[in-house]
Structure formats: structure tokens, C-alpha cells
Motif scaffolding. Structure first.
Motif: not given
Length: 430
Positions: A17-39
Motif C-alpha cells: 500500500p506504500s512504496p515502503f511496503h512495495a519494496t519490502a514485498s519485492l525484497a521478500r520475493l527476491l530472498e525467497s529466490q536466493g538473492y542476498v541482501r547487501l547493505l
């Protein structure tokens, strides 16, 4: 088209419902596909064949797959979209007490089509920054249920409503939250603190600030007699974000250099540290690619597909289109062309996209705005000028763009995912 694809988009829209939630949703999807979050503040140890992503401001995301070839020889296959949508954002001191009702002052974000916001069941979502035990922290919040409404004025009190009606952004838009009785004044920050405790189990000392927007609680849906349409909020441009993420997943086995860019603030010009007109993309790519020569050579071999919804020809208003350029829903993605550089498409990049559509067996259309009308823009020209990458602007045709509820073709989602997947699989770019 897979039957799960539209439902996946509907689920993503509901979670975003917000850009913050849209980004968090994408991040969860990518992590489920094996993508590694970097800082970004950490040192990176990247490996060929690895898959990574970064976020900035919690509202922009860049994901990439490291290919086995030298990027300066094979180039990057890049897809860009944006996470924000026009909406009503809550002001810093929003409390309004009028005629025994509690309302919130709002600021219009982007080019909102205002009339459809009236008489809708509204909720609130966004990011809240607070102090707890002396430390500053932030959390995403979503009230989820309908908590507000902007009631229309009855036609008995506004007889000209169906003939001509202007909407005053200051006085006509404050949403109605509750009846107020007694001497105690409502406090929006206290309401946010209560929500943080409900969602996250945290008791905060003080809400310091927030970025909250109203949204329509009606869920997106596949509609039409033959299920021809997808109706929902924020199709512009979360549909493209979702399609890009699906294509990235579909093309993973190809092992090419592939990048997905989903940035915030497109609807207000992209000029921010996390917008397309900011340094985020270049900074990330330079860290991935290395020295200046490698970066420049890679960009000159790369292609960006800027995916942002296009205007479909409306059956009730066909005169608003150029006669030869009226894209239709469910007839494939649209190449957007403007020789005044409101879109970044060139004959070379448009030709490449047409060829990709031919190879993927996806129909393709063209859009040029009427010569006597102003043309909107996208992240395409901005990104192209920022990093020097060849770009084509495309998007699925849409009705009611920037309304609280937009309409797209249910088949076009599958067409877009198919051609973007084919693009990500390309071994060599021209």
C-alpha cells in the motif's frame, strides 16, 4: 498466461500500500529466490553467478544477477520501474477538529486524479520513525482496515456537481476519521504509536516523524465478462515492478548479467537520493563493475527497458489519442515515443524491443501523444542521461491512470513478463 500470474500481482498489490511496503514485498520475493541482501554501508564480496539486491530509504531497490561473462563484453540487461504512485499523504501536523469530527490534513503527492478518492473506504500505510530506550528506529505500519473516508457533498447541496466541479486540495480532501466528544484532542502520533505496538509488539517512547499515505482498501481483482481486465490501485507502476521481478526469476537459469531497478519518487520528478535522478544506480553499478573504463564500456554495451504504464485508447474518449497511435488493452506492450525526449526510445532501441517481441511471440504496439497535448515522462530519459545507457520506454496500456483504481488488460501482464524474460536471457546485446 499462467493463471497464477494475475493472482500473484493481486497479492503483491495488496501487500504494497506504500512504496515502503512495495519494496519490502519485492525484497521478500527476491530472498525467497536466493538473492542476498547487501547493505550499502558495508564492504561487498561479490561472486560470479551470485544474485544480490540493495535497498535505499526502504523505498527503492536494485537487484542484479552476476553473469559468467565479462560485463564489458556482454553488457547488462536492465529493466527499470518505480515503486511510488500518486496518493494523499498525511501532513506533519495533521489534526483537524471541525464540527465535532476528527479529520487529517493531507498533501497531494503527484498528479492525482482526485474525484475517485471520494466515498472510498480508506486506510493508512507508510513508515514511522520513533525513539525507544534512547535510540531512533523505524518500522513500516499498515492499518489495513478502513479507518477513513472523504464524503462527497450531496447533490442537493451542489446542483452543479455533474456539470462542473472543482476540487480544492486544501479544504475538500481532509479524510474523516471519527466523531469527537469531550475536551481531549485527538493525537495522530499517539495513534501511530498504538499501531506500532499492535503490529510489532514495541512500546515506543515517542513518535518522531512519519511518511504515511492513504490508500483504498478495496482489493485488486480480475474483472470483466471474460476476465479481460485487472482493476486495482497502484497498477502504475507496481505492475511493472512485479513483472520485472517475475521475469528475473524466469530467466535465472540463463545466467546472464541482469538488473532490476525499482526506484521511488518518479511521480514527483525522481530527484532524490533514492530516485532515478539521484546517484543510487550509478553508485551501485560502479561498485559491481569496478573502474571507470569497465563501467563506461559496460554501459555502452547495455540496454535499459524502462517499463511504465502507457495510455490505452479509451472507447469513450478516442479523440484524446493520435488516430494512428491508440494502444488497446490485451494487445501487448506499448513502445512509447516522443522526439522531445520525454521518452528515451530511439529507432535502435525500439527496433530491438520489436525484435524481442517477435522472437517471444508477443504482440507490440506504439504510442505517440497527440501533437497538441503535453506528454508525460518516465525514469527512462533520466536514467539514460544519468548512466549513459541506451533505453527504450515501454509499458502495458492502461485506463484511468493515476486514479485510485486503474484498469489494465489481464493478458498484457503475461505478455510483459514473457518479453522481459526473453530480454534477460539474451546472450549478446547489439
Amino acid at each position: 498466461m499462467s493463471a497464477s500470474l494475475p493472482q500473484g500481482l493481486i497479492d503483491y498489490l495488496g501487500q504494497s500500500p506504500s512504496p515502503f511496503h512495495a519494496t519490502a514485498s519485492l525484497a521478500r520475493l527476491l530472498e525467497s529466490q536466493g538473492y542476498v541482501r547487501l547493505l550499502e554501508r558495508d564492504s561487498w564480496q561479490l561472486k560470479r553467478g551470485g544474485r544480490y539486491f540493495v535497498t535505499r530509504n526502504d523505498s527503492s531497490l536494485i537487484a542484479w544477477q552476476m553473469g559468467q561473462s565479462e560485463p564489458s563484453e556482454s553488457g547488462l540487461r536492465m529493466v527499470g520501474a518505480h515503486t511510488d504512485s500518486p496518493c494523499l499523504k498525511v501532513k506533519p501536523n495533521p489534526e483537524l477538529l471541525q464540527q465535532g469530527y476528527w479529520q487529517l490534513g493531507v498533501e497531494v503527492y503527484g498528479g492525482v486524479l482526485l474525484a475517485p478518492w471520494f466515498d472510498r473506504d480508506l486506510s493508512l500505510a507508510g513508515r514511522v520513525t520513533f525513539r525507544k530506550d534512547g535510540a531512533i528506529d523505524s518500522r513500516l505500519v499498515d492499518f489495513q482496515r478502513p479507518i477513513a473516508v472523504i464524503p462527497n457533498l450531496a447533490i442537493h447541496l451542489n446542483r452543479e456537481a455533474n456539470d462542473s466541479q472543482s476540487i480544492n486540495k486544501q479544504t475538500d480532501l481532509p479524510p474523516l476519521l471519527a466523531c469527537v466528544s469531550g475536551a481531549e484532542a485527538p493525537d495522530f502520533r499517539s495513534l501511530l504509536a498504538e499501531r506500532i505496538e499492535q503490529e510489532h509488539g514495541l512500546t515506543v517512547d515517542q513518535v518522531l516523524d512519519y511518511e504515511m499515505n492513504f490508500y483504498d482498501t478495496q482489493a485488486a481483482a480480475v474483472i470483466g465478462l471474460e476476465n479481460d481486465f485487472i482493476a486495482g490501485a497502484r497498477l502504475d507502476n507496481l505492475l511493472s515492478c512485479y513483472a520485472g521481478a517475475q521475469a528475473l526469476q524466469d530467466a535465472a537459469e540463463a545466467g546472464q548479467w541482469a538488473v532490476l531497478i525499482c526506484t521511488d519518487h518518479e511521480e514527483v520528478g525522481s530527484s532524490s537520493h533514492c530516485g532515478a535522478d539521484g546517484p543510487m544506480l550509478e553508485q551501485v553499478l560502479r561498485r559491481v563493475l569496478g573502474d571507470d573504463e569497465s563501467f563506461t564500456r559496460t554501459m555502452q554495451r547495455s540496454i535499459l527497458i524502462s517499463a511504465d504504464n502507457a495510455h490505452g485508447i479509451h472507447p469513450n474518449y478516442p479523440d484524446r489519442h493520435d488516430n494512428n497511435h491508440g494502444p488497446r488493452l490485451n494487445q501487448g506492450p506499448v513502445i512509447k515515443i516522443n522526439h522531445n525526449q520525454r521518452y528515451a526510445s530511439t529507432s535502435e532501441t525500439s527496433g530491438l524491443f520489436r525484435q524481442l517481441c517477435l522472437e517471444a511471440e508477443v504482440p507490440v504496439q506504439s504510442f505517440v501523444v497527440r501533437s497538441d497535448m503535453a506528454c508525460g515522462s518516465t525514469i527512462g530519459p533520466i536514467t539514460s542521461s544519468q548512466v549513459g545507457v541506451r533505453t527504450v520506454d515501454i509499458g502495458v496500456p492502461t485506463f484511468a491512470m493515476h486514479s485510485i483504481r486503474e484498469l489494465a488488460g489481464s493478458q498484457d501482464l503475461g505478455f510483459l513478463v514473457k518479453v522481459l524474460s526473453h530480454f534477460y536471457r539474451q546472450e549478446q546485446l547489439p
